[in-house]
Design a protein around this motif. Structure first.
Motif, PDB file in Angstrom:
ATOM      1  N   TYR A  49     123.572 117.675 107.656  1.00 46.79           N
ATOM      2  CA  TYR A  49     122.888 116.583 106.590  1.00 46.79           C
ATOM      3  C   TYR A  49     122.261 117.668 105.546  1.00 46.79           C
ATOM      4  O   TYR A  49     122.397 117.111 103.990  1.00 46.79           O
ATOM      5  CB  TYR A  49     121.893 115.949 106.921  1.00 46.79           C
ATOM      6  N   ARG A  50     121.809 118.788 105.617  1.00 46.24           N
ATOM      7  CA  ARG A  50     121.268 119.263 104.410  1.00 46.24           C
ATOM      8  C   ARG A  50     122.070 120.069 103.743  1.00 46.24           C
ATOM      9  O   ARG A  50     122.091 119.984 102.476  1.00 46.24           O
ATOM     10  CB  ARG A  50     120.692 120.611 104.990  1.00 46.24           C
ATOM     11  N   ARG A  80     120.773 127.265  91.098  1.00 43.33           N
ATOM     12  CA  ARG A  80     121.276 128.315  91.716  1.00 43.33           C
ATOM     13  C   ARG A  80     121.476 128.071  93.082  1.00 43.33           C
ATOM     14  O   ARG A  80     120.829 127.029  93.643  1.00 43.33           O
ATOM     15  CB  ARG A  80     120.575 129.505  91.465  1.00 43.33           C
ATOM     16  N   VAL A  81     122.338 128.870  93.863  1.00 38.70           N
ATOM     17  CA  VAL A  81     122.648 128.707  95.243  1.00 38.70           C
ATOM     18  C   VAL A  81     121.571 128.937  96.345  1.00 38.70           C
ATOM     19  O   VAL A  81     121.219 127.748  96.929  1.00 38.70           O
ATOM     20  CB  VAL A  81     123.898 129.622  95.803  1.00 38.70           C
ATOM     21  N   THR A  82     120.619 129.696  95.780  1.00 39.71           N
ATOM     22  CA  THR A  82     119.376 129.794  96.679  1.00 39.71           C
ATOM     23  C   THR A  82     118.425 128.593  96.423  1.00 39.71           C
ATOM     24  O   THR A  82     117.710 128.260  97.238  1.00 39.71           O
ATOM     25  CB  THR A  82     118.534 131.261  96.229  1.00 39.71           C
ATOM     26  N   GLN A  83     118.423 128.054  95.378  1.00 44.64           N
ATOM     27  CA  GLN A  83     117.544 126.994  94.902  1.00 44.64           C
ATOM     28  C   GLN A  83     118.281 125.784  95.908  1.00 44.64           C
ATOM     29  O   GLN A  83     117.365 125.058  96.216  1.00 44.64           O
ATOM     30  CB  GLN A  83     117.591 126.354  93.556  1.00 44.64           C
ATOM     31  N   LEU A  84     119.429 125.583  95.871  1.00 42.46           N
ATOM     32  CA  LEU A  84     120.042 124.584  96.622  1.00 42.46           C
ATOM     33  C   LEU A  84     119.680 124.785  97.983  1.00 42.46           C
ATOM     34  O   LEU A  84     119.307 123.662  98.833  1.00 42.46           O
ATOM     35  CB  LEU A  84     121.658 124.763  96.599  1.00 42.46           C
ATOM     36  N   GLY A  85     119.697 125.680  98.748  1.00 39.60           N
ATOM     37  CA  GLY A  85     119.139 126.097 100.128  1.00 39.60           C
ATOM     38  C   GLY A  85     117.813 125.724 100.359  1.00 39.60           C
ATOM     39  O   GLY A  85     117.776 124.853 101.333  1.00 39.60           O
ATOM     40  N   GLU A  86     116.839 125.870  99.579  1.00 36.34           N
ATOM     41  CA  GLU A  86     115.402 125.716  99.367  1.00 36.34           C
ATOM     42  C   GLU A  86     115.270 124.206  99.438  1.00 36.34           C
ATOM     43  O   GLU A  86     114.668 123.474 100.210  1.00 36.34           O
ATOM     44  CB  GLU A  86     114.626 126.680  98.212  1.00 36.34           C
ATOM     45  N   LEU A  87     115.777 123.676  98.376  1.00 40.09           N
ATOM     46  CA  LEU A  87     115.488 122.250  98.308  1.00 40.09           C
ATOM     47  C   LEU A  87     116.225 121.431  99.410  1.00 40.09           C
ATOM     48  O   LEU A  87     115.841 120.149  99.365  1.00 40.09           O
ATOM     49  CB  LEU A  87     116.254 121.837  96.772  1.00 40.09           C
ATOM     50  N   SER A  88     117.246 121.956 100.078  1.00 34.39           N
ATOM     51  CA  SER A  88     117.816 121.170 101.147  1.00 34.39           C
ATOM     52  C   SER A  88     117.089 121.155 102.519  1.00 34.39           C
ATOM     53  O   SER A  88     117.350 120.770 103.325  1.00 34.39           O
ATOM     54  CB  SER A  88     119.188 121.508 101.137  1.00 34.39           C
ATOM     55  N   GLY A  89     116.119 121.884 102.575  1.00 32.56           N
ATOM     56  CA  GLY A  89     115.341 122.134 103.650  1.00 32.56           C
ATOM     57  C   GLY A  89     115.550 123.296 104.492  1.00 32.56           C
ATOM     58  O   GLY A  89     115.297 123.566 105.612  1.00 32.56           O
ATOM     59  N   PHE A  90     116.446 124.161 104.059  1.00 29.15           N
ATOM     60  CA  PHE A  90     116.850 125.463 104.931  1.00 29.15           C
ATOM     61  C   PHE A  90     115.815 126.505 104.843  1.00 29.15           C
ATOM     62  O   PHE A  90     114.949 126.465 103.645  1.00 29.15           O
ATOM     63  CB  PHE A  90     118.084 126.115 104.363  1.00 29.15           C
ATOM     64  N   ARG A  91     115.639 127.250 105.755  1.00 28.88           N
ATOM     65  CA  ARG A  91     114.340 128.187 105.862  1.00 28.88           C
ATOM     66  C   ARG A  91     114.766 129.436 105.261  1.00 28.88           C
ATOM     67  O   ARG A  91     113.757 130.223 104.622  1.00 28.88           O
ATOM     68  CB  ARG A  91     113.760 128.536 107.391  1.00 28.88           C
ATOM     69  N   SER A  92     116.069 129.711 105.349  1.00 23.35           N
ATOM     70  CA  SER A  92     116.506 130.987 104.803  1.00 23.35           C
ATOM     71  C   SER A  92     117.570 130.786 104.211  1.00 23.35           C
ATOM     72  O   SER A  92     118.682 130.014 104.253  1.00 23.35           O
ATOM     73  CB  SER A  92     116.495 132.131 105.982  1.00 23.35           C
ATOM     74  N   GLU A  93     118.129 131.695 103.113  1.00 24.92           N
ATOM     75  CA  GLU A  93     119.341 131.709 102.377  1.00 24.92           C
ATOM     76  C   GLU A  93     120.420 132.002 103.511  1.00 24.92           C
ATOM     77  O   GLU A  93     121.507 131.283 103.269  1.00 24.92           O
ATOM     78  CB  GLU A  93     119.201 132.926 101.476  1.00 24.92           C
ATOM     79  N   THR A  94     120.272 132.959 104.474  1.00 22.96           N
ATOM     80  CA  THR A  94     121.203 133.339 105.470  1.00 22.96           C
ATOM     81  C   THR A  94     121.633 131.896 106.376  1.00 22.96           C
ATOM     82  O   THR A  94     122.887 131.760 106.502  1.00 22.96           O
ATOM     83  CB  THR A  94     120.737 134.205 106.435  1.00 22.96           C
ATOM     84  N   SER A  95     120.651 131.369 106.765  1.00 17.68           N
ATOM     85  CA  SER A  95     120.987 130.026 107.463  1.00 17.68           C
ATOM     86  C   SER A  95     121.659 128.798 106.789  1.00 17.68           C
ATOM     87  O   SER A  95     122.604 128.288 107.099  1.00 17.68           O
ATOM     88  CB  SER A  95     119.648 129.426 107.736  1.00 17.68           C
ATOM     89  N   PHE A  96     121.341 128.980 105.305  1.00 17.85           N
ATOM     90  CA  PHE A  96     122.104 128.014 104.241  1.00 17.85           C
ATOM     91  C   PHE A  96     123.565 128.587 104.256  1.00 17.85           C
ATOM     92  O   PHE A  96     124.319 127.656 104.308  1.00 17.85           O
ATOM     93  CB  PHE A  96     121.438 127.895 103.225  1.00 17.85           C
ATOM     94  N   PHE A  97     123.735 129.717 103.735  1.00 17.62           N
ATOM     95  CA  PHE A  97     125.064 130.267 103.876  1.00 17.62           C
ATOM     96  C   PHE A  97     125.932 130.079 105.024  1.00 17.62           C
ATOM     97  O   PHE A  97     127.137 129.498 104.919  1.00 17.62           O
ATOM     98  CB  PHE A  97     125.100 131.517 103.544  1.00 17.62           C
TER      99      PHE A  97
END
Length: 184
Positions: free
Chosen positions: A123-124, A139-156
């Motif tokens: 869902y994130r 930016r990709v890092t912003q997408l991860g943060e705004l989507s509820g991910f704790r870390s960039e690595t987890s988002f990737f």
């Protein structure tokens, strides 16, 4: 001396109420025991059905209930977006759809083929894609943060698991498609 009419009426009323109370209690006891007897007969019938192998209808009913819970869970995730909270937990979701953690976890695994973390991260990832389509300057890092991910690595890692490509390459491809569309 003869008792007055008032005291005779009171005595009669008291006797009547006492008799009525005894009858009411007796009726209540009889109804209670009939209900208990009916419940025992119903339980025996269910045991007999399960012994006789007629468990297909019970399995179908259970499956329908599981499907209903899964659908309710998906609707909750889509409408309320609780996954945007970084520390969103299985207990939080169970509370939101009014069930217990173990049953919810089993249902998610069964119907989505994912564990709870993978289910939430799906869902994130979908939400991050919506965000990017709405605002391609993110930016990709912003997408991860705004989507509820704790870390960039987890988002990737989650993005790659869900989409089969990195978020960077997906975003670049979306930008290219958008620019190509504007040129035409």
């Amino acid at each position: 001396m003869r008792p007055s009419f008032h005291s005779q009426a009171m005595n009669f009323l008291l006797w009547f109420l006492a008799a009525f109370s005894v009858v009411a209690v007796a009726v209540a006891v009889v109804l209670y025991w009939r209900l208990r007897k009916r419940e025992a007969a119903h339980a025996a019938e269910l045991r007999q059905l399960s012994r006789s192998g007629d468990t297909l209808s019970a399995a179908l009913e259970s499956s329908a209930i599981d499907q209903f819970l899964y659908d309710r869970c998906c609707r909750y995730m889509t409408e309320r977006k609780p996954f945007l909270v970084q520390d969103f937990s299985l207990q939080d979701l169970a509370n939101g759809v009014y069930t217990n953690k173990a049953y919810l976890s089993k249902t998610i695994n069964q119907y989505s083929g994912k564990n709870f973390r993978q289910y939430v991260n799906y869902y994130r990832v979908m939400y991050s894609m919506e965000l990017f389509r709405a605002n391609m300057s993110l930016r990709v890092t912003q997408l991860g943060e705004l989507s509820g991910f704790r870390s960039e690595t987890s988002f990737f890692q989650s993005f790659k698991r869900v989409m089969g490509e990195s978020p960077s390459s997906w975003c670049a491809r979306m930008r290219k498609n958008y620019n190509d569309h504007l040129k035409n």
